[in-house]
Design a protein around this motif. Sequence first.
Motif, short mmCIF file in Angstrom:
data_model
loop_
_atom_site.label_atom_id
_atom_site.label_comp_id
_atom_site.label_asym_id
_atom_site.label_seq_id
_atom_site.Cartn_x
_atom_site.Cartn_y
_atom_site.Cartn_z
N ARG B 105 0.86 -1.20 0.00
CA ARG B 105 0.00 0.00 0.00
C ARG B 105 0.89 1.23 0.00
NH1 ARG B 105 -1.16 -2.64 4.75
NH2 ARG B 105 -3.19 -3.11 3.93
N SER B 106 0.33 2.36 -0.49
CA SER B 106 1.13 3.59 -0.49
C SER B 106 0.16 4.76 -0.65
CB SER B 106 2.07 3.57 -1.70
OG SER B 106 1.31 3.70 -2.88
N ASP B 107 0.74 6.00 -0.62
CA ASP B 107 -0.14 7.16 -0.74
C ASP B 107 -0.71 7.23 -2.15
OD1 ASP B 107 0.45 7.66 1.78
OD2 ASP B 107 1.87 9.30 1.44
N THR B 108 0.23 7.20 -3.15
CA THR B 108 -0.27 7.28 -4.53
C THR B 108 0.44 6.22 -5.38
OG1 THR B 108 1.50 8.78 -5.10
CG2 THR B 108 -0.59 9.79 -4.40
N GLY B 109 -0.13 5.94 -6.54
CA GLY B 109 0.48 4.94 -7.42
C GLY B 109 0.28 5.35 -8.87
N LYS B 110 1.12 4.78 -9.75
CA LYS B 110 0.95 5.04 -11.19
C LYS B 110 1.14 3.70 -11.90
CE LYS B 110 2.75 7.85 -15.01
NZ LYS B 110 1.47 8.45 -15.43
N ILE B 111 0.10 3.27 -12.59
CA ILE B 111 0.16 1.98 -13.30
C ILE B 111 0.41 2.28 -14.76
CG2 ILE B 111 -1.12 -0.12 -13.81
CD1 ILE B 111 -2.94 0.62 -11.43
N TYR B 121 4.29 5.47 -4.60
CA TYR B 121 5.01 6.62 -4.06
C TYR B 121 4.47 6.97 -2.67
CZ TYR B 121 5.90 7.20 -9.07
OH TYR B 121 6.24 6.98 -10.39
N GLY B 122 5.37 7.26 -1.72
CA GLY B 122 4.93 7.87 -0.46
C GLY B 122 4.43 6.83 0.52
N ASN B 123 5.16 6.71 1.68
CA ASN B 123 4.76 5.78 2.75
C ASN B 123 4.42 4.41 2.19
OD1 ASN B 123 4.91 7.79 4.62
ND2 ASN B 123 2.87 8.54 4.09
N VAL B 124 5.31 3.87 1.40
CA VAL B 124 5.03 2.56 0.80
C VAL B 124 5.26 1.50 1.88
CG1 VAL B 124 5.58 0.98 -1.06
CG2 VAL B 124 5.91 3.44 -1.37
N LYS B 125 4.30 0.57 2.00
CA LYS B 125 4.46 -0.52 2.97
C LYS B 125 4.17 -1.84 2.25
CE LYS B 125 3.24 1.85 7.27
NZ LYS B 125 2.86 3.12 6.56
N HIS B 138 8.25 -7.45 6.40
CA HIS B 138 7.59 -6.13 6.33
C HIS B 138 8.60 -5.17 5.72
CE1 HIS B 138 4.34 -7.57 8.81
NE2 HIS B 138 5.25 -8.09 9.61
N LEU B 139 8.13 -4.21 5.00
CA LEU B 139 9.05 -3.29 4.32
C LEU B 139 8.45 -1.90 4.28
CD1 LEU B 139 11.17 -3.87 1.34
CD2 LEU B 139 9.35 -2.32 0.88
N LYS B 140 9.34 -0.88 4.50
CA LYS B 140 8.86 0.52 4.39
C LYS B 140 9.81 1.24 3.46
CE LYS B 140 6.98 1.30 9.06
NZ LYS B 140 7.91 0.46 9.88
N SER B 141 9.26 2.11 2.60
CA SER B 141 10.15 2.89 1.74
C SER B 141 9.36 4.07 1.21
CB SER B 141 10.63 2.02 0.57
OG SER B 141 11.40 2.82 -0.30
N GLU B 142 10.07 4.98 0.49
CA GLU B 142 9.35 6.11 -0.09
C GLU B 142 8.94 5.81 -1.52
OE1 GLU B 142 8.41 7.62 2.83
OE2 GLU B 142 7.89 8.82 1.08
N TYR B 143 9.61 4.79 -2.14
CA TYR B 143 9.23 4.48 -3.52
C TYR B 143 9.41 2.98 -3.75
CZ TYR B 143 9.65 3.65 -8.49
OH TYR B 143 9.50 3.11 -9.73
N LEU B 144 8.54 2.38 -4.50
CA LEU B 144 8.65 0.96 -4.80
C LEU B 144 8.06 0.72 -6.18
CD1 LEU B 144 9.68 -1.28 -2.93
CD2 LEU B 144 7.33 -1.92 -2.49
N SER B 155 13.33 -1.16 -5.69
CA SER B 155 13.35 0.24 -5.27
C SER B 155 14.78 0.74 -5.38
CB SER B 155 12.88 0.35 -3.81
OG SER B 155 12.99 1.70 -3.41
N ASP B 156 14.95 2.02 -5.65
CA ASP B 156 16.31 2.56 -5.62
C ASP B 156 16.45 3.52 -4.44
OD1 ASP B 156 14.59 4.42 -6.41
OD2 ASP B 156 15.57 4.93 -8.30
N LYS B 157 15.44 3.53 -3.58
CA LYS B 157 15.47 4.46 -2.45
C LYS B 157 15.88 3.71 -1.17
CE LYS B 157 13.80 8.31 -4.33
NZ LYS B 157 13.99 7.86 -5.73
N PHE B 158 15.92 4.48 -0.08
CA PHE B 158 16.22 3.88 1.23
C PHE B 158 15.08 2.95 1.62
CE2 PHE B 158 18.06 3.46 5.28
CZ PHE B 158 17.00 3.42 6.20
N VAL B 159 15.45 1.78 2.13
CA VAL B 159 14.43 0.78 2.44
C VAL B 159 14.68 0.26 3.85
CG1 VAL B 159 13.82 -1.61 1.92
CG2 VAL B 159 14.09 0.02 0.07
#
Lengths: 179, 199
Positions: B105-111, B121-125, B138-144, B155-159
């Motif tokens: 789940r996350s704040d927004t997504g683009k398919i 994008y945003g609070n990805v879990k 379990h995983l948290k990141s800003e982008y997935l 992801s290329d962000k902090f995880v």
Amino acid sequence: EKADSEKPTNIEADQFTMDDVKQVKTFTGNVIMTRGSMKMTGAKVVVTTDPAGYQFAVLYAAPGDFAKFSQKRDSDPNVASPPNLWIDGQAADRIEYDDKTEIAKLYKDAQMRRLELPKGATMADVKPQDIKVTDKVNGQFILYDSRAEFYSVNNTVDGVSKPGAGRITAVLQPKPKQP
Amino acid sequence: MKNLRSTFRLRFIMLLLLCVALTLGSFWMVEVMHKKTEEVIPTPARTEPDYYVDNFNYVQMAIDGQPRYNITGQRLTHNPMDDSFDVILPVIHSLSKDNPPMTLRSDTGKIEDNNSKVNLYGNVKADRLPTPTSSEFHLKSEYLLLLPDDDIIKSDKFVEMTLDQSVMTGTGLYANNATRVMKLFKNVHANIPPSTKKP
């Protein structure tokens, strides 16, 4: 020291790969593994967890470098102010550490040293010249049982002494007389 | 007498030309009448979304007709430009039987790329409950980036991720839920708790 086995293990590395099916975790790239007072450094660590939950770690040395480990030794409880005893080891090929038996095996140009550090110092913050080496042992293969604090040395890498396969050197310092 | 015939021929040719011009002209007129006005003036490509769906549940089936994954969300907006969808508050469940079920789940997504890439994008879990054959995850990141068809997340962000009780952080992730191989690419920190079983 014994309390180490109850402490969590912290690992820092460049990369990490895990195969969840085989339960194998691999850390590569100047790996630093610490657990309580124990510290291991090397180029690669492979941690396998057996179904019972015990971990078996193999620490590989970078080519031309040594895989190193150091750990605080339990001091004699009935001595008033116990000396700050440590042990450190290094191996040119790899160090295997079995969490269940708490035995470390050092392969190829292995060396173990018993050290005495100034009070309160740890291996991380001690200055090299303050380290007093009480015993030093070299050989092709060293087995160190950290629970019983016993180690055996062999002159071939596969842990069996063969005649003519090189010498083992051991330097044992005399115990200083208690003042 | 001679010039009578030549003047007559001249006048006849002129008349013939006039008739030919008239018929061609009328053909042209018919053509113009039929052509619709849009084809003549090219309309600008549509950039604004053309439809959206509120509180949706989109289920993708596998070839054998079994549900493969579903995406629910508050709003799904279609962008005709690149045929992609923007999703608000997406929740994705992997439903295929052979892999342990995973929820993202996350704040927004683009398919995009006709549903083969889902950017979160945003609070990805990401959460996966423990199964007999796989550890809790379990995983948290800003982008997935999720590739739902092959059950891979990147992801290329902090995880930050937890596996059973071990907590691991790093930058850059590749996790394949089918082969259950996981990789972290940069400055990895791991904290593995002591194994609880002691003799």
